[in-house]
Scaffold this active site. Structure first.
Site, PDB file in Angstrom:
ATOM      1  N   THR A  93       0.764  -1.138  -0.096  1.00  0.00           N
ATOM      2  CA  THR A  93       0.139   0.021   0.034  1.00  0.00           C
ATOM      3  C   THR A  93       0.869   1.279   0.113  1.00  0.00           C
ATOM      4  OG1 THR A  93      -1.636  -1.162   1.162  1.00  0.00           O
ATOM      5  CG2 THR A  93      -1.651   1.304   1.240  1.00  0.00           C
ATOM      6  N   GLY A 123     -11.743  -2.458  -1.729  1.00  0.00           N
ATOM      7  CA  GLY A 123     -11.038  -2.366  -0.490  1.00  0.00           C
ATOM      8  C   GLY A 123     -11.186  -0.714   0.185  1.00  0.00           C
ATOM      9  N   ASP A 124     -10.393  -0.594   1.018  1.00  0.00           N
ATOM     10  CA  ASP A 124     -10.421   0.807   1.806  1.00  0.00           C
ATOM     11  C   ASP A 124      -9.682   1.904   0.826  1.00  0.00           C
ATOM     12  OD1 ASP A 124      -7.495   1.181   3.277  1.00  0.00           O
ATOM     13  OD2 ASP A 124      -7.925  -0.660   2.553  1.00  0.00           O
ATOM     14  N   THR A 144      -3.112   2.687   6.264  1.00  0.00           N
ATOM     15  CA  THR A 144      -2.912   1.101   5.703  1.00  0.00           C
ATOM     16  C   THR A 144      -3.206   0.291   6.539  1.00  0.00           C
ATOM     17  OG1 THR A 144      -1.119  -0.084   4.615  1.00  0.00           O
ATOM     18  CG2 THR A 144      -0.638   1.398   6.331  1.00  0.00           C
ATOM     19  N   GLY A 145      -3.104  -1.136   5.995  1.00  0.00           N
ATOM     20  CA  GLY A 145      -3.718  -2.038   6.907  1.00  0.00           C
ATOM     21  C   GLY A 145      -4.766  -2.936   6.469  1.00  0.00           C
ATOM     22  N   GLY A 147      -7.894  -3.437   5.323  1.00  0.00           N
ATOM     23  CA  GLY A 147      -8.902  -2.666   4.722  1.00  0.00           C
ATOM     24  C   GLY A 147     -10.311  -3.004   5.088  1.00  0.00           C
TER      25      GLY A 147
END
Length: 230
Positions: A93, A123-124, A144-145, A147
């Site tokens: 990301t 996704g996010d 980030t992570g 999502g």
């Protein structure tokens, strides 16, 4: 202060505009990605991220159908939703926040996401407030992570609103993370925040430390900073 108006193009409009700029549509698959897919199919589509479906997604490629959803779920059950296999080899990301010389703020998040995502999953990254969010009068943030968890909490929006209330970027990023780990104690991810004065900070959880890059008049070149995680 002069403000810049931005237009968001999606779908066919974005494709047409990119073509006008000289970009060519092309297949981004490679021999490596095709081989990875074939191997994945041969292993009964393992790993994958389907949940609450039949047949058992840990043993089958489907097709899947929903199974009855448990009426009550506690925090421990919710925390088990987080995917614990995130690492540098399967996740990528890039989040960025920029404040220009006129005070305009821009931000964006791009992700390759995890391998073997569910077809059609959003996704996010493209969700305003989850992957990134900016306010020209305040600053911006990027995340980030995991999502699927972050979409439920909009951590980038949370951080910007905290800065709007007077919090420093570091405090704002930390509060955004805390709002997540209250319900998802196994969450893995980070939030980066920058205000219009150029102050910056980050917070993270689930890993030892989080590195991020900064370039400003305070540094002669791009500098990588690290923050310890909660």
């Amino acid at each position: 202060m002069e403000r810049t108006t931005h237009t968001l193009l999606v779908g066919d409009q974005a494709t047409e505009f990119a073509t006008q700029l000289g970009f060519k549509e092309e297949d981004l698959h490679s021999d490596k990605s095709r081989d990875l897919y074939k191997q994945w199919k041969q292993k009964n589509c393992q790993p994958n991220y389907w949940k609450n479906v039949v047949p058992d997604p840990k043993q089958s490629c489907g097709p899947y159908k929903p199974k009855p959803f448990p009426p009550n779920r506690n925090k421990q059950e919710l925390s088990e939703d987080s995917y614990k296999g995130i690492g540098s080899d399967n996740h990528d990301t890039i989040g960025m926040v920029v404040v220009d010389s006129k005070g305009n703020v821009a931000g964006g998040t791009s992700t390759n996401g995890l391998n073997h995502k569910i077809p059609g999953r959003v996704g996010d990254s493209p969700i305003a407030g989850a992957g990134s969010y900016v306010d020209n009068d305040v600053g911006g943030a990027a995340a980030t992570g995991d999502g699927d968890v972050m979409m439920r909490f909009l951590p980038s929006f949370h951080a910007v609103m905290m800065m709007k209330s007077g919090a420093s970027p570091t405090i704002a990023a930390g509060d955004a993370i805390k709002s997540i780990i209250r319900f998802y104690p196994d969450f893995v991810g980070a939030v980066l925040a920058v205000n219009i004065e150029g102050a910056h900070g980050a917070a993270c959880h689930g890993i030892e430390k989080f590195p991020y890059s900064i370039r400003s008049t305070d540094y002669s070149d791009v500098t990588v900073l690290e923050v310890p995680c909660m």
